[in-house]
Design a protein around this motif. Structure first.
Motif, PDB file in Angstrom:
ATOM      1  N   UNK A  63       0.823  -1.207   0.000  1.00  0.00           N
ATOM      2  CA  UNK A  63       0.000   0.000   0.000  1.00  0.00           C
ATOM      3  C   UNK A  63       0.863   1.265   0.000  1.00  0.00           C
ATOM      4  N   UNK A  64       1.987   1.240   0.728  1.00  0.00           N
ATOM      5  CA  UNK A  64       2.887   2.393   0.724  1.00  0.00           C
ATOM      6  C   UNK A  64       3.519   2.577  -0.653  1.00  0.00           C
ATOM      7  N   UNK A  65       3.859   1.477  -1.322  1.00  0.00           N
ATOM      8  CA  UNK A  65       4.518   1.562  -2.625  1.00  0.00           C
ATOM      9  C   UNK A  65       3.546   1.921  -3.744  1.00  0.00           C
ATOM     10  N   UNK A  66       2.270   1.563  -3.603  1.00  0.00           N
ATOM     11  CA  UNK A  66       1.278   1.822  -4.642  1.00  0.00           C
ATOM     12  C   UNK A  66       0.848   3.285  -4.566  1.00  0.00           C
ATOM     13  N   UNK A  67       1.618   4.163  -5.187  1.00  0.00           N
ATOM     14  CA  UNK A  67       1.415   5.606  -5.082  1.00  0.00           C
ATOM     15  C   UNK A  67       0.072   6.064  -5.646  1.00  0.00           C
ATOM     16  N   UNK A  68      -0.355   5.503  -6.780  1.00  0.00           N
ATOM     17  CA  UNK A  68      -1.598   5.972  -7.389  1.00  0.00           C
ATOM     18  C   UNK A  68      -2.820   5.161  -6.934  1.00  0.00           C
ATOM     19  N   UNK A  69      -2.634   4.246  -6.012  1.00  0.00           N
ATOM     20  CA  UNK A  69      -3.713   3.472  -5.369  1.00  0.00           C
ATOM     21  C   UNK A  69      -4.629   2.764  -6.371  1.00  0.00           C
ATOM     22  N   UNK A  70      -4.023   2.223  -7.439  1.00  0.00           N
ATOM     23  CA  UNK A  70      -4.820   1.487  -8.415  1.00  0.00           C
ATOM     24  C   UNK A  70      -4.782  -0.023  -8.182  1.00  0.00           C
ATOM     25  N   UNK A  71      -4.102  -0.458  -7.131  1.00  0.00           N
ATOM     26  CA  UNK A  71      -4.021  -1.885  -6.827  1.00  0.00           C
ATOM     27  C   UNK A  71      -2.992  -2.624  -7.665  1.00  0.00           C
ATOM     28  N   UNK A  72      -2.282  -1.885  -8.502  1.00  0.00           N
ATOM     29  CA  UNK A  72      -1.233  -2.469  -9.327  1.00  0.00           C
ATOM     30  C   UNK A  72       0.058  -1.730  -9.033  1.00  0.00           C
ATOM     31  N   UNK A  73       1.146  -2.450  -9.079  1.00  0.00           N
ATOM     32  CA  UNK A  73       2.437  -1.856  -8.776  1.00  0.00           C
ATOM     33  C   UNK A  73       3.316  -1.954 -10.008  1.00  0.00           C
ATOM     34  N   UNK A  74       3.552  -0.820 -10.679  1.00  0.00           N
ATOM     35  CA  UNK A  74       4.457  -0.851 -11.820  1.00  0.00           C
ATOM     36  C   UNK A  74       5.875  -0.571 -11.333  1.00  0.00           C
ATOM     37  N   UNK A  75       6.840  -0.684 -12.228  1.00  0.00           N
ATOM     38  CA  UNK A  75       8.238  -0.573 -11.817  1.00  0.00           C
ATOM     39  C   UNK A  75       8.550   0.794 -11.231  1.00  0.00           C
ATOM     40  N   UNK A  76       8.026   1.853 -11.796  1.00  0.00           N
ATOM     41  CA  UNK A  76       8.313   3.192 -11.293  1.00  0.00           C
ATOM     42  C   UNK A  76       7.811   3.359  -9.864  1.00  0.00           C
ATOM     43  N   UNK A  77       6.620   2.835  -9.565  1.00  0.00           N
ATOM     44  CA  UNK A  77       6.115   2.907  -8.189  1.00  0.00           C
ATOM     45  C   UNK A  77       6.984   2.074  -7.258  1.00  0.00           C
ATOM     46  N   UNK A  78       7.378   0.895  -7.727  1.00  0.00           N
ATOM     47  CA  UNK A  78       8.194  -0.002  -6.916  1.00  0.00           C
ATOM     48  C   UNK A  78       9.558   0.620  -6.612  1.00  0.00           C
ATOM     49  N   UNK A  79      10.149   1.286  -7.582  1.00  0.00           N
ATOM     50  CA  UNK A  79      11.515   1.788  -7.442  1.00  0.00           C
ATOM     51  C   UNK A  79      11.577   3.255  -7.046  1.00  0.00           C
ATOM     52  N   UNK A  80      10.470   3.842  -6.576  1.00  0.00           N
ATOM     53  CA  UNK A  80      10.455   5.270  -6.282  1.00  0.00           C
ATOM     54  C   UNK A  80      11.487   5.643  -5.215  1.00  0.00           C
ATOM     55  N   UNK A  81      11.675   4.847  -4.190  1.00  0.00           N
ATOM     56  CA  UNK A  81      12.656   5.169  -3.146  1.00  0.00           C
ATOM     57  C   UNK A  81      14.069   5.146  -3.713  1.00  0.00           C
ATOM     58  N   UNK A  82      14.352   4.154  -4.536  1.00  0.00           N
ATOM     59  CA  UNK A  82      15.675   4.053  -5.126  1.00  0.00           C
ATOM     60  C   UNK A  82      15.905   5.176  -6.130  1.00  0.00           C
ATOM     61  N   UNK A  83      14.883   5.499  -6.923  1.00  0.00           N
ATOM     62  CA  UNK A  83      15.012   6.585  -7.899  1.00  0.00           C
ATOM     63  C   UNK A  83      15.214   7.923  -7.189  1.00  0.00           C
ATOM     64  N   UNK A  84      14.528   8.120  -6.072  1.00  0.00           N
ATOM     65  CA  UNK A  84      14.689   9.354  -5.295  1.00  0.00           C
ATOM     66  C   UNK A  84      16.095   9.435  -4.724  1.00  0.00           C
ATOM     67  N   UNK A  85      16.598   8.327  -4.206  1.00  0.00           N
ATOM     68  CA  UNK A  85      17.950   8.291  -3.655  1.00  0.00           C
ATOM     69  C   UNK A  85      18.976   8.597  -4.750  1.00  0.00           C
TER      70      UNK A  85
END
Length: 151
Positions: free
Chosen positions: A91-113
């Motif tokens: 739920x924390x990783x699913x930024x757009x709350x569509x119930x699906x997790x794409x790579x950009x949502x999954x890697x947002x912490x790493x991309x931000x870092x």
């Protein structure tokens, strides 16, 4: 014949490795690391000794883990309880709350870092920029000893 040849090659390899180890300079510690100040004898004798915490046994560790997962305290972990931690992470990783997790949502912490470390914004990390991404670990205390009294 192959066995003899294999034995000779292995023997030469072992002798070469032994020669390298034998010729390597000895590992020494700097003198500053070896110098340790002795505490005053009277202060050490007066201070009570504190035993360090003993590590948990495997059974105790598993009992703690069970208590963390067992939300309804029935001494059993059902599927919902078992997956609840994963659901929170999802739920924390699913930024757009569509119930699906794409790579950009999954890697947002790493991309931000990566973006924070890339100071010149060229899309590449130099050696110094990459070194900034290393995990900063806290040093563990070497001893749990009481401080001696000033008296």
């Amino acid at each position: 014949m192959r066995r003899v040849l294999g034995f000779v090659v292995a023997l030469v390899g072992l002798l070469g490795a032994g020669l390298i180890v034998w010729r390597a300079p000895p590992v020494t510690q700097p003198a500053a690391a070896l110098a340790v100040a002795d505490p005053p004898v009277a202060a050490a004798a007066a201070a009570p000794l504190v035993a360090p915490k003993s590590p948990l046994s495997d059974a105790e560790r598993e009992a703690r883990r069970l208590r963390r997962y067992d939300k309804n305290k029935d001494s059993a972990v059902d599927r919902t309880e078992y997956l609840s931690n994963r659901q929170k992470s999802f739920d924390r990783a699913d930024r757009n709350k569509d119930g699906r997790l794409d790579f950009e949502e999954f890697a947002v912490a790493t991309a931000t870092k990566f973006a924070k470390a890339d100071r010149n914004a060229d899309g590449r990390l130099s050696t110094s920029e990459f070194a900034a991404t290393a995990i900063k670990r806290k040093a563990k205390p070497a001893c749990v000893c009481p401080l001696p009294d000033e008296n």
